[in-house]
Design an enzyme around this catalytic site. Structure first.
Site, PDB file in Angstrom:
ATOM      1  N   GLY A 102       0.826  -1.218   0.000  1.00  0.00           N
ATOM      2  CA  GLY A 102       0.000   0.000   0.000  1.00  0.00           C
ATOM      3  C   GLY A 102       0.857   1.263   0.000  1.00  0.00           C
ATOM      4  O   GLY A 102       2.093   1.209  -0.035  1.00  0.00           O
ATOM      5  N   TYR A 123     -16.226   3.319   8.121  1.00  0.00           N
ATOM      6  CA  TYR A 123     -14.759   3.225   8.130  1.00  0.00           C
ATOM      7  C   TYR A 123     -14.207   3.640   9.502  1.00  0.00           C
ATOM      8  O   TYR A 123     -13.376   2.930  10.095  1.00  0.00           O
ATOM      9  CB  TYR A 123     -14.202   4.120   7.019  1.00  0.00           C
ATOM     10  CG  TYR A 123     -12.703   4.323   7.058  1.00  0.00           C
ATOM     11  CD1 TYR A 123     -11.822   3.295   6.723  1.00  0.00           C
ATOM     12  CD2 TYR A 123     -12.157   5.560   7.402  1.00  0.00           C
ATOM     13  CE1 TYR A 123     -10.448   3.496   6.744  1.00  0.00           C
ATOM     14  CE2 TYR A 123     -10.787   5.766   7.423  1.00  0.00           C
ATOM     15  CZ  TYR A 123      -9.933   4.739   7.098  1.00  0.00           C
ATOM     16  OH  TYR A 123      -8.571   4.943   7.125  1.00  0.00           O
TER      17      TYR A 123
HETATM   18  N1  LIG Z   1      -4.765   7.335   3.027  1.00  0.00           N
HETATM   19  C1  LIG Z   1      -5.118   8.186   3.984  1.00  0.00           C
HETATM   20  O1  LIG Z   1      -5.414   9.373   3.731  1.00  0.00           O
HETATM   21  C2  LIG Z   1      -5.176   7.724   5.407  1.00  0.00           C
HETATM   22  C3  LIG Z   1      -5.648   8.635   6.363  1.00  0.00           C
HETATM   23  C4  LIG Z   1      -5.710   8.238   7.692  1.00  0.00           C
HETATM   24  C5  LIG Z   1      -5.284   6.987   8.063  1.00  0.00           C
HETATM   25  N2  LIG Z   1      -4.853   6.116   7.127  1.00  0.00           N
HETATM   26  C6  LIG Z   1      -4.442   4.780   7.582  1.00  0.00           C
HETATM   27  O2  LIG Z   1      -3.093   4.563   7.215  1.00  0.00           O
HETATM   28  C7  LIG Z   1      -2.884   3.182   6.947  1.00  0.00           C
HETATM   29  C8  LIG Z   1      -2.249   3.011   5.589  1.00  0.00           C
HETATM   30  O3  LIG Z   1      -3.132   3.530   4.610  1.00  0.00           O
HETATM   31  P1  LIG Z   1      -2.728   3.679   3.092  1.00  0.00           P
HETATM   32  O4  LIG Z   1      -3.145   5.021   2.664  1.00  0.00           O
HETATM   33  O5  LIG Z   1      -1.327   3.215   2.870  1.00  0.00           O
HETATM   34  O6  LIG Z   1      -3.757   2.634   2.458  1.00  0.00           O
HETATM   35  P2  LIG Z   1      -3.636   1.703   1.174  1.00  0.00           P
HETATM   36  O7  LIG Z   1      -2.717   2.301   0.168  1.00  0.00           O
HETATM   37  O8  LIG Z   1      -5.032   1.366   0.793  1.00  0.00           O
HETATM   38  O9  LIG Z   1      -2.900   0.427   1.752  1.00  0.00           O
HETATM   39  C9  LIG Z   1      -3.577  -0.543   2.501  1.00  0.00           C
HETATM   40  C10 LIG Z   1      -3.017  -1.884   2.070  1.00  0.00           C
HETATM   41  O10 LIG Z   1      -3.651  -2.901   2.839  1.00  0.00           O
HETATM   42  C11 LIG Z   1      -3.878  -3.984   1.970  1.00  0.00           C
HETATM   43  N3  LIG Z   1      -4.910  -4.870   2.486  1.00  0.00           N
HETATM   44  C12 LIG Z   1      -6.252  -4.758   2.392  1.00  0.00           C
HETATM   45  N4  LIG Z   1      -6.839  -5.811   2.981  1.00  0.00           N
HETATM   46  C13 LIG Z   1      -5.843  -6.603   3.459  1.00  0.00           C
HETATM   47  C14 LIG Z   1      -5.802  -7.831   4.146  1.00  0.00           C
HETATM   48  N5  LIG Z   1      -6.919  -8.502   4.475  1.00  0.00           N
HETATM   49  N6  LIG Z   1      -4.596  -8.347   4.482  1.00  0.00           N
HETATM   50  C15 LIG Z   1      -3.453  -7.712   4.152  1.00  0.00           C
HETATM   51  N7  LIG Z   1      -3.426  -6.541   3.481  1.00  0.00           N
HETATM   52  C16 LIG Z   1      -4.619  -5.998   3.142  1.00  0.00           C
HETATM   53  C17 LIG Z   1      -4.277  -3.360   0.653  1.00  0.00           C
HETATM   54  O11 LIG Z   1      -4.116  -4.285  -0.383  1.00  0.00           O
HETATM   55  P3  LIG Z   1      -5.053  -4.202  -1.692  1.00  0.00           P
HETATM   56  O12 LIG Z   1      -4.710  -2.883  -2.324  1.00  0.00           O
HETATM   57  O13 LIG Z   1      -4.669  -5.391  -2.460  1.00  0.00           O
HETATM   58  O14 LIG Z   1      -6.474  -4.213  -1.171  1.00  0.00           O
HETATM   59  C18 LIG Z   1      -3.295  -2.189   0.583  1.00  0.00           C
HETATM   60  O15 LIG Z   1      -2.096  -2.564  -0.056  1.00  0.00           O
HETATM   61  C19 LIG Z   1      -4.260   2.521   7.115  1.00  0.00           C
HETATM   62  O16 LIG Z   1      -4.345   2.007   8.416  1.00  0.00           O
HETATM   63  C20 LIG Z   1      -5.227   3.665   6.957  1.00  0.00           C
HETATM   64  O17 LIG Z   1      -6.432   3.399   7.639  1.00  0.00           O
HETATM   65  C21 LIG Z   1      -4.775   6.455   5.811  1.00  0.00           C
END
Ligand SMILES: NC(=O)c1ccc[n+]([C@@H]2O[C@H](COP(=O)([O-])OP(=O)(O)OC[C@H]3O[C@@H](n4cnc5c(N)ncnc54)[C@H](OP(=O)(O)O)[C@@H]3O)[C@@H](O)[C@H]2O)c1
Length: 294
Positions: free
Chosen positions: A11, A126
């Site tokens: 991710g 969420y």
């Molecule tokens: N993006 C934001 O603005 C934001 C804001 C606040 C907090 N966060 C938090 O920061 C963290 C990282 O977010 P991010 O932006 O890097 O999100 P991301 O790019 O969507 O990365 C999440 C990763 O988790 C993987 N995933 C989903 N289901 C899974 C499972 N069952 N087992 C293993 N991996 C799984 C996804 O794979 P697939 O792509 O194959 O589904 C994706 O690679 C998360 O906890 C998110 O809630 C993000």
């Protein structure tokens, strides 16, 4: 030497978490979803028992905010069930766990930055699932877990508002962007550095807020991006959130306070404009690479 294991390593944050650790010579195993599905309890136990990390950073998550409204159970399985599986496996082996969380655990209607110990009141599916993940981890690992809340993330290895604006600047004469939601644009690389500092400190377990300092609106952020690209910021026009209809309501106020960093003496992430200025060349290069790759 601290041995790290990063889940969700494919991710946006997971990729930069692994890259930042690697660039510092820290031993790290990154497991993407194909390498470890965090909802599979037996696979999680095996992965952690087999690799015996000192620290697990859980970047795996269901992050599709709107889709979670209609699929809360599935989002819960990843965001809370996955976190619980990791916490149980870490507890069994004495490993520490860093659980990523979000501003969406709060109601988003405050008039001052949310403190780490403010009472959560999520308004979206969420947010509820992420809060359940926080609790799953803190309940199972009260003495050895960090919950790191972040918000408004952007990075070179995933879709984000910043990435979208970089593309739209090239494609559209004007862009309409909401000007009534307030937050802290935050670079994934800064969050990775903050997590590393936290783990290497004497910080007490508990909740930390890893967002940039300062605040802006999506409109303010878009104007800043256009300015950094040498484009006319007046091409970005303000609209109210009510002009967009989305399944999950967006928080009007997502600003997080940073007091907890004072405990271990770690400076919070700096101003959002400074981070953006450093990050934009990386994001532009990544977009150019992916366009030329295909
Ligand atoms: N993006 C934001 O603005 C934001 C804001 C606040 C907090 N966060 C938090 O920061 C963290 C990282 O977010 P991010 O932006 O890097 O999100 P991301 O790019 O969507 O990365 C999440 C990763 O988790 C993987 N995933 C989903 N289901 C899974 C499972 N069952 N087992 C293993 N991996 C799984 C996804 O794979 P697939 O792509 O194959 O589904 C994706 O690679 C998360 O906890 C998110 O809630 C993000």
């Amino acid at each position: 030497m601290t041995r790290w294991l990063v889940t969700g390593a494919g991710g946006m944050l997971g990729t930069d978490m692994v890259a930042t650790l690697t660039s510092r010579g820290e031993p790290v195993t990154g497991l993407d979803r194909a390498g470890l599905d965090v909802t599979d309890a037996a696979a999680v136990t095996d992965a952690i028992a087999g690799r015996r990390p000192d620290v697990v950073v859980n970047c795996a998550a269901w992050t599709a905010v709107d889709d979670a409204e209609a699929s809360e159970e599935r989002a819960l399985a990843v965001n809370a069930g996955g976190a619980a599986n990791l916490a149980a496996a870490c507890a069994g082996l004495g490993a520490r766990l860093v659980q990523l969380s979000t501003d969406y655990v709060f109601a988003g209607d405050a008039g001052r930055p949310y403190a780490e110990n403010d009472v959560p009141a999520p308004r979206t599916a969420y947010g509820r699932t992420k809060l359940a993940g926080e609790r799953a981890v803190l309940d199972r690992l009260p003495g050895s877990a960090f919950v790191v809340r972040t918000a408004w993330l952007y990075g070179a290895h995933g879709p984000s508002f910043v990435g979208t604006m970089l593309k739209l600047e090239d494609r559209r004469p004007t862009v309409d962007v909401v000007d009534d939601q307030h937050g802290q644009p935050t670079w994934t690389v800064d969050v990775a550095r903050q997590i590393i500092a936290l783990v290497h400190s004497t910080a007490a377990p508990g909740i930390y807020h890893a967002t940039s300092s300062g605040q802006t609106t999506w409109f303010g952020l878009a104007r800043e991006i256009f300015g950094l690209l040498g484009a006319d910021p007046a091409r970005v026009r303000p609209i109210p959130s009510s002009a967009l209809s989305r399944p999950a309501p967006r928080p009007a106020y997502s600003v997080l306070g940073h007091s907890a960093w004072a405990g271990p003496g770690i400076p919070p992430i700096g101003p959002w404009r400074t981070a953006l200025r450093h990050a934009v060349p990386d994001l532009v290069a990544a977009q150019r690479d992916s366009a030329s790759a295909g």
